[in-house]
Design a protein around this motif. Structure first.
Motif, PDB file in Angstrom:
ATOM      1  N   LEU A  78      48.087 -23.901  -8.289  1.00 33.39           N
ATOM      2  CA  LEU A  78      46.812 -24.432  -8.397  1.00 33.39           C
ATOM      3  C   LEU A  78      46.625 -25.250  -6.946  1.00 33.39           C
ATOM      4  O   LEU A  78      47.215 -26.289  -6.657  1.00 33.39           O
ATOM      5  N   VAL A  79      45.712 -24.641  -6.292  1.00 30.74           N
ATOM      6  CA  VAL A  79      45.457 -25.411  -4.776  1.00 30.74           C
ATOM      7  C   VAL A  79      44.289 -26.555  -4.958  1.00 30.74           C
ATOM      8  O   VAL A  79      43.181 -25.770  -5.173  1.00 30.74           O
ATOM      9  N   SER A  80      44.704 -27.712  -4.907  1.00 28.35           N
ATOM     10  CA  SER A  80      43.821 -28.596  -5.313  1.00 28.35           C
ATOM     11  C   SER A  80      43.345 -29.751  -3.997  1.00 28.35           C
ATOM     12  O   SER A  80      44.356 -30.263  -3.632  1.00 28.35           O
ATOM     13  N   GLY A  81      42.189 -29.919  -4.090  1.00 31.95           N
ATOM     14  CA  GLY A  81      41.685 -31.052  -3.103  1.00 31.95           C
ATOM     15  C   GLY A  81      41.762 -32.279  -3.770  1.00 31.95           C
ATOM     16  O   GLY A  81      42.444 -32.303  -4.933  1.00 31.95           O
ATOM     17  N   PRO A  82      41.613 -33.352  -3.035  1.00 33.38           N
ATOM     18  CA  PRO A  82      41.681 -34.506  -3.732  1.00 33.38           C
ATOM     19  C   PRO A  82      40.947 -34.849  -5.246  1.00 33.38           C
ATOM     20  O   PRO A  82      39.780 -34.887  -5.174  1.00 33.38           O
ATOM     21  N   THR A  83      41.602 -35.025  -6.122  1.00 34.43           N
ATOM     22  CA  THR A  83      41.037 -35.408  -7.547  1.00 34.43           C
ATOM     23  C   THR A  83      41.955 -36.428  -8.143  1.00 34.43           C
ATOM     24  O   THR A  83      42.828 -36.814  -7.920  1.00 34.43           O
ATOM     25  N   ALA A  84      41.286 -36.785  -9.279  1.00 35.84           N
ATOM     26  CA  ALA A  84      41.944 -37.845 -10.006  1.00 35.84           C
ATOM     27  C   ALA A  84      42.885 -37.559 -11.241  1.00 35.84           C
ATOM     28  O   ALA A  84      43.162 -38.121 -11.898  1.00 35.84           O
ATOM     29  N   LEU A  85      42.846 -36.048 -11.311  1.00 36.27           N
ATOM     30  CA  LEU A  85      43.645 -35.385 -12.319  1.00 36.27           C
ATOM     31  C   LEU A  85      45.030 -35.089 -12.229  1.00 36.27           C
ATOM     32  O   LEU A  85      45.395 -35.014 -11.275  1.00 36.27           O
ATOM     33  N   ALA A  86      45.503 -35.035 -13.260  1.00 33.33           N
ATOM     34  CA  ALA A  86      47.351 -34.643 -13.448  1.00 33.33           C
ATOM     35  C   ALA A  86      47.291 -33.235 -13.455  1.00 33.33           C
ATOM     36  O   ALA A  86      46.359 -32.626 -13.875  1.00 33.33           O
ATOM     37  N   ALA A  87      48.432 -32.713 -12.596  1.00 34.84           N
ATOM     38  CA  ALA A  87      48.491 -31.251 -13.014  1.00 34.84           C
ATOM     39  C   ALA A  87      48.658 -30.786 -14.331  1.00 34.84           C
ATOM     40  O   ALA A  87      49.356 -31.626 -15.170  1.00 34.84           O
ATOM     41  N   PRO A  88      48.094 -29.866 -14.641  1.00 35.14           N
ATOM     42  CA  PRO A  88      48.288 -29.166 -16.141  1.00 35.14           C
ATOM     43  C   PRO A  88      49.809 -28.880 -16.187  1.00 35.14           C
ATOM     44  O   PRO A  88      50.539 -28.437 -15.413  1.00 35.14           O
ATOM     45  N   THR A  89      50.169 -29.088 -17.699  1.00 34.38           N
ATOM     46  CA  THR A  89      51.733 -28.509 -17.885  1.00 34.38           C
ATOM     47  C   THR A  89      51.910 -26.856 -17.504  1.00 34.38           C
ATOM     48  O   THR A  89      50.906 -26.276 -17.480  1.00 34.38           O
ATOM     49  N   GLY A  90      53.173 -26.763 -16.795  1.00 34.45           N
ATOM     50  CA  GLY A  90      53.514 -25.620 -16.302  1.00 34.45           C
ATOM     51  C   GLY A  90      52.677 -24.884 -15.429  1.00 34.45           C
ATOM     52  O   GLY A  90      52.872 -23.625 -15.077  1.00 34.45           O
ATOM     53  N   VAL A  91      51.964 -25.600 -14.694  1.00 32.56           N
ATOM     54  CA  VAL A  91      51.084 -25.122 -13.369  1.00 32.56           C
ATOM     55  C   VAL A  91      51.892 -25.700 -12.034  1.00 32.56           C
ATOM     56  O   VAL A  91      52.148 -26.701 -11.975  1.00 32.56           O
ATOM     57  N   THR A  92      51.943 -25.008 -11.073  1.00 33.52           N
ATOM     58  CA  THR A  92      52.483 -25.611  -9.702  1.00 33.52           C
ATOM     59  C   THR A  92      51.357 -26.023  -9.122  1.00 33.52           C
ATOM     60  O   THR A  92      50.190 -25.203  -8.668  1.00 33.52           O
ATOM     61  N   ARG A  93      51.149 -27.297  -8.580  1.00 36.00           N
ATOM     62  CA  ARG A  93      50.139 -27.701  -7.970  1.00 36.00           C
ATOM     63  C   ARG A  93      50.460 -27.939  -6.440  1.00 36.00           C
ATOM     64  O   ARG A  93      51.442 -28.673  -6.002  1.00 36.00           O
ATOM     65  N   ILE A  94      49.568 -27.352  -5.505  1.00 36.96           N
ATOM     66  CA  ILE A  94      49.796 -27.667  -4.206  1.00 36.96           C
ATOM     67  C   ILE A  94      48.520 -28.788  -3.802  1.00 36.96           C
ATOM     68  O   ILE A  94      47.131 -28.346  -3.843  1.00 36.96           O
ATOM     69  N   ASP A  95      48.613 -29.790  -3.413  1.00 33.63           N
ATOM     70  CA  ASP A  95      47.623 -30.621  -2.879  1.00 33.63           C
ATOM     71  C   ASP A  95      47.495 -30.550  -1.308  1.00 33.63           C
ATOM     72  O   ASP A  95      48.165 -30.441  -0.454  1.00 33.63           O
ATOM     73  N   VAL A  96      45.989 -30.491  -1.139  1.00 35.47           N
ATOM     74  CA  VAL A  96      45.505 -30.233   0.417  1.00 35.47           C
ATOM     75  C   VAL A  96      44.535 -31.250   0.271  1.00 35.47           C
ATOM     76  O   VAL A  96      43.636 -31.716  -0.686  1.00 35.47           O
ATOM     77  N   GLU A  97      43.963 -31.477   1.650  1.00 35.17           N
ATOM     78  CA  GLU A  97      42.631 -31.978   1.773  1.00 35.17           C
ATOM     79  C   GLU A  97      41.571 -31.305   2.510  1.00 35.17           C
ATOM     80  O   GLU A  97      40.320 -31.036   1.749  1.00 35.17           O
ATOM     81  N   SER A  98      41.790 -30.500   3.733  1.00 35.41           N
ATOM     82  CA  SER A  98      40.692 -29.908   4.397  1.00 35.41           C
ATOM     83  C   SER A  98      40.597 -28.611   3.708  1.00 35.41           C
ATOM     84  O   SER A  98      41.365 -28.004   3.238  1.00 35.41           O
ATOM     85  N   ALA A  99      39.350 -28.053   4.263  1.00 32.95           N
ATOM     86  CA  ALA A  99      39.302 -26.420   3.962  1.00 32.95           C
ATOM     87  C   ALA A  99      40.462 -25.623   4.684  1.00 32.95           C
ATOM     88  O   ALA A  99      40.696 -24.618   4.138  1.00 32.95           O
TER      89      ALA A  99
END
Ligand code: C5P
Length: 220
Positions: A53-74
């Motif tokens: 999951l490539v995610s821009g800034p949100t208030a959400l927690a990463a769902p279980t079992g998903v690898t989240r990569i945090d990004v800001e810009s496009a």
């Protein structure tokens, strides 16, 4: 296993807004809670997919079992998305800012007698069109979103061909979608349109994931 039909499949999902810096303290962004994209990432993982999951800034927690990569810009989102390929499935739901500030100020821009600054904007790359473009890394199934306030089906269908993706989920954003737990979508494919009833973003995500699993069971 029957309960995990997407086991062995890789998926990349983008979600949330992007944030395009103006200077160290300011930026341009889009309205997006990320809820629909996060729910899709969670639903794909529930069906056994290996999800990035490539995610821009949100208030959400990463769902279980998903690898989240945090990004800001496009640009960061594009790089992280490309790095997550090859994948079988791409669901690009992020609300990517269409433009970014050409020259980001290194220090805070000060208010002053000169009046407000002029921001020169340049266009961001279209991440979805890039992922959907033919090539060895193109996922077998590329899904985009069309958030529209008018002519939902026509706009979604036009976007399908313009971007080169396989499915578009069209959603009417004229009332109560941003930040809401509910949503109403159209599923537009090359040869048909389905109108889905208004339901929770979680229910939509499960339906989308189930359709994706069907697609891999019996390719259309
Ligand atoms: O062109 P528009 O922004 O309406 O298209 C929306 C779809 O394209 C969404 O799936 C969104 O995630 C994707 N998109 C993208 N990169 C952009 C703009 C939109 O991936 N720069």
């Amino acid at each position: 296993a029957a309960g995990r039909p997407l086991k062995g499949r890789k998926a990349v999902v983008t979600a949330g807004p992007t944030f395009e810096p103006i200077d160290p303290v300011r930026g341009l962004t889009n309205r997006s809670s990320g809820k629909q994209g996060y729910a899709i990432a969670a639903a794909l993982a529930e069906l056994g997919a290996e999800v990035t999951l490539v995610s821009g800034p949100t208030a959400l927690a990463a769902p279980t079992g998903v690898t989240r990569i945090d990004v800001e810009s496009a640009l960061e989102m594009q790089a992280a998305t490309q790095s997550a390929l090859p994948a079988d499935i791409a669901v690009l739901s992020a609300a990517v800012a269409d433009w970014r500030v050409d020259i980001i100020a290194g220090g805070k821009i000060k208010k002053g007698p000169g009046g407000p600054p002029t921001l020169a904007l340049i266009e961001n790359p279209d991440i979805l069109a890039g992922v959907a473009a033919p090539g060895p890394n193109r996922p077998a199934l590329v899904i985009g979103f069309a958030a529209e306030t008018t002519d939902l089906e026509a706009n979604a269908r036009a976007k399908l061909s313009r971007k080169g993706c396989d499915w578009i989920l069209g959603n009417d954003v004229s009332d109560d979608v941003f930040g809401s737990d509910g949503n109403a979508v159209l599923l537009v494919t090359a040869d048909r349109t389905e109108t889905w009833p208004r339901q929770s973003k979680t229910a939509i995500a499960r339906a989308v994931a189930a359709r994706i699993a069907d697609h891999f069971k019996a390719p259309e």
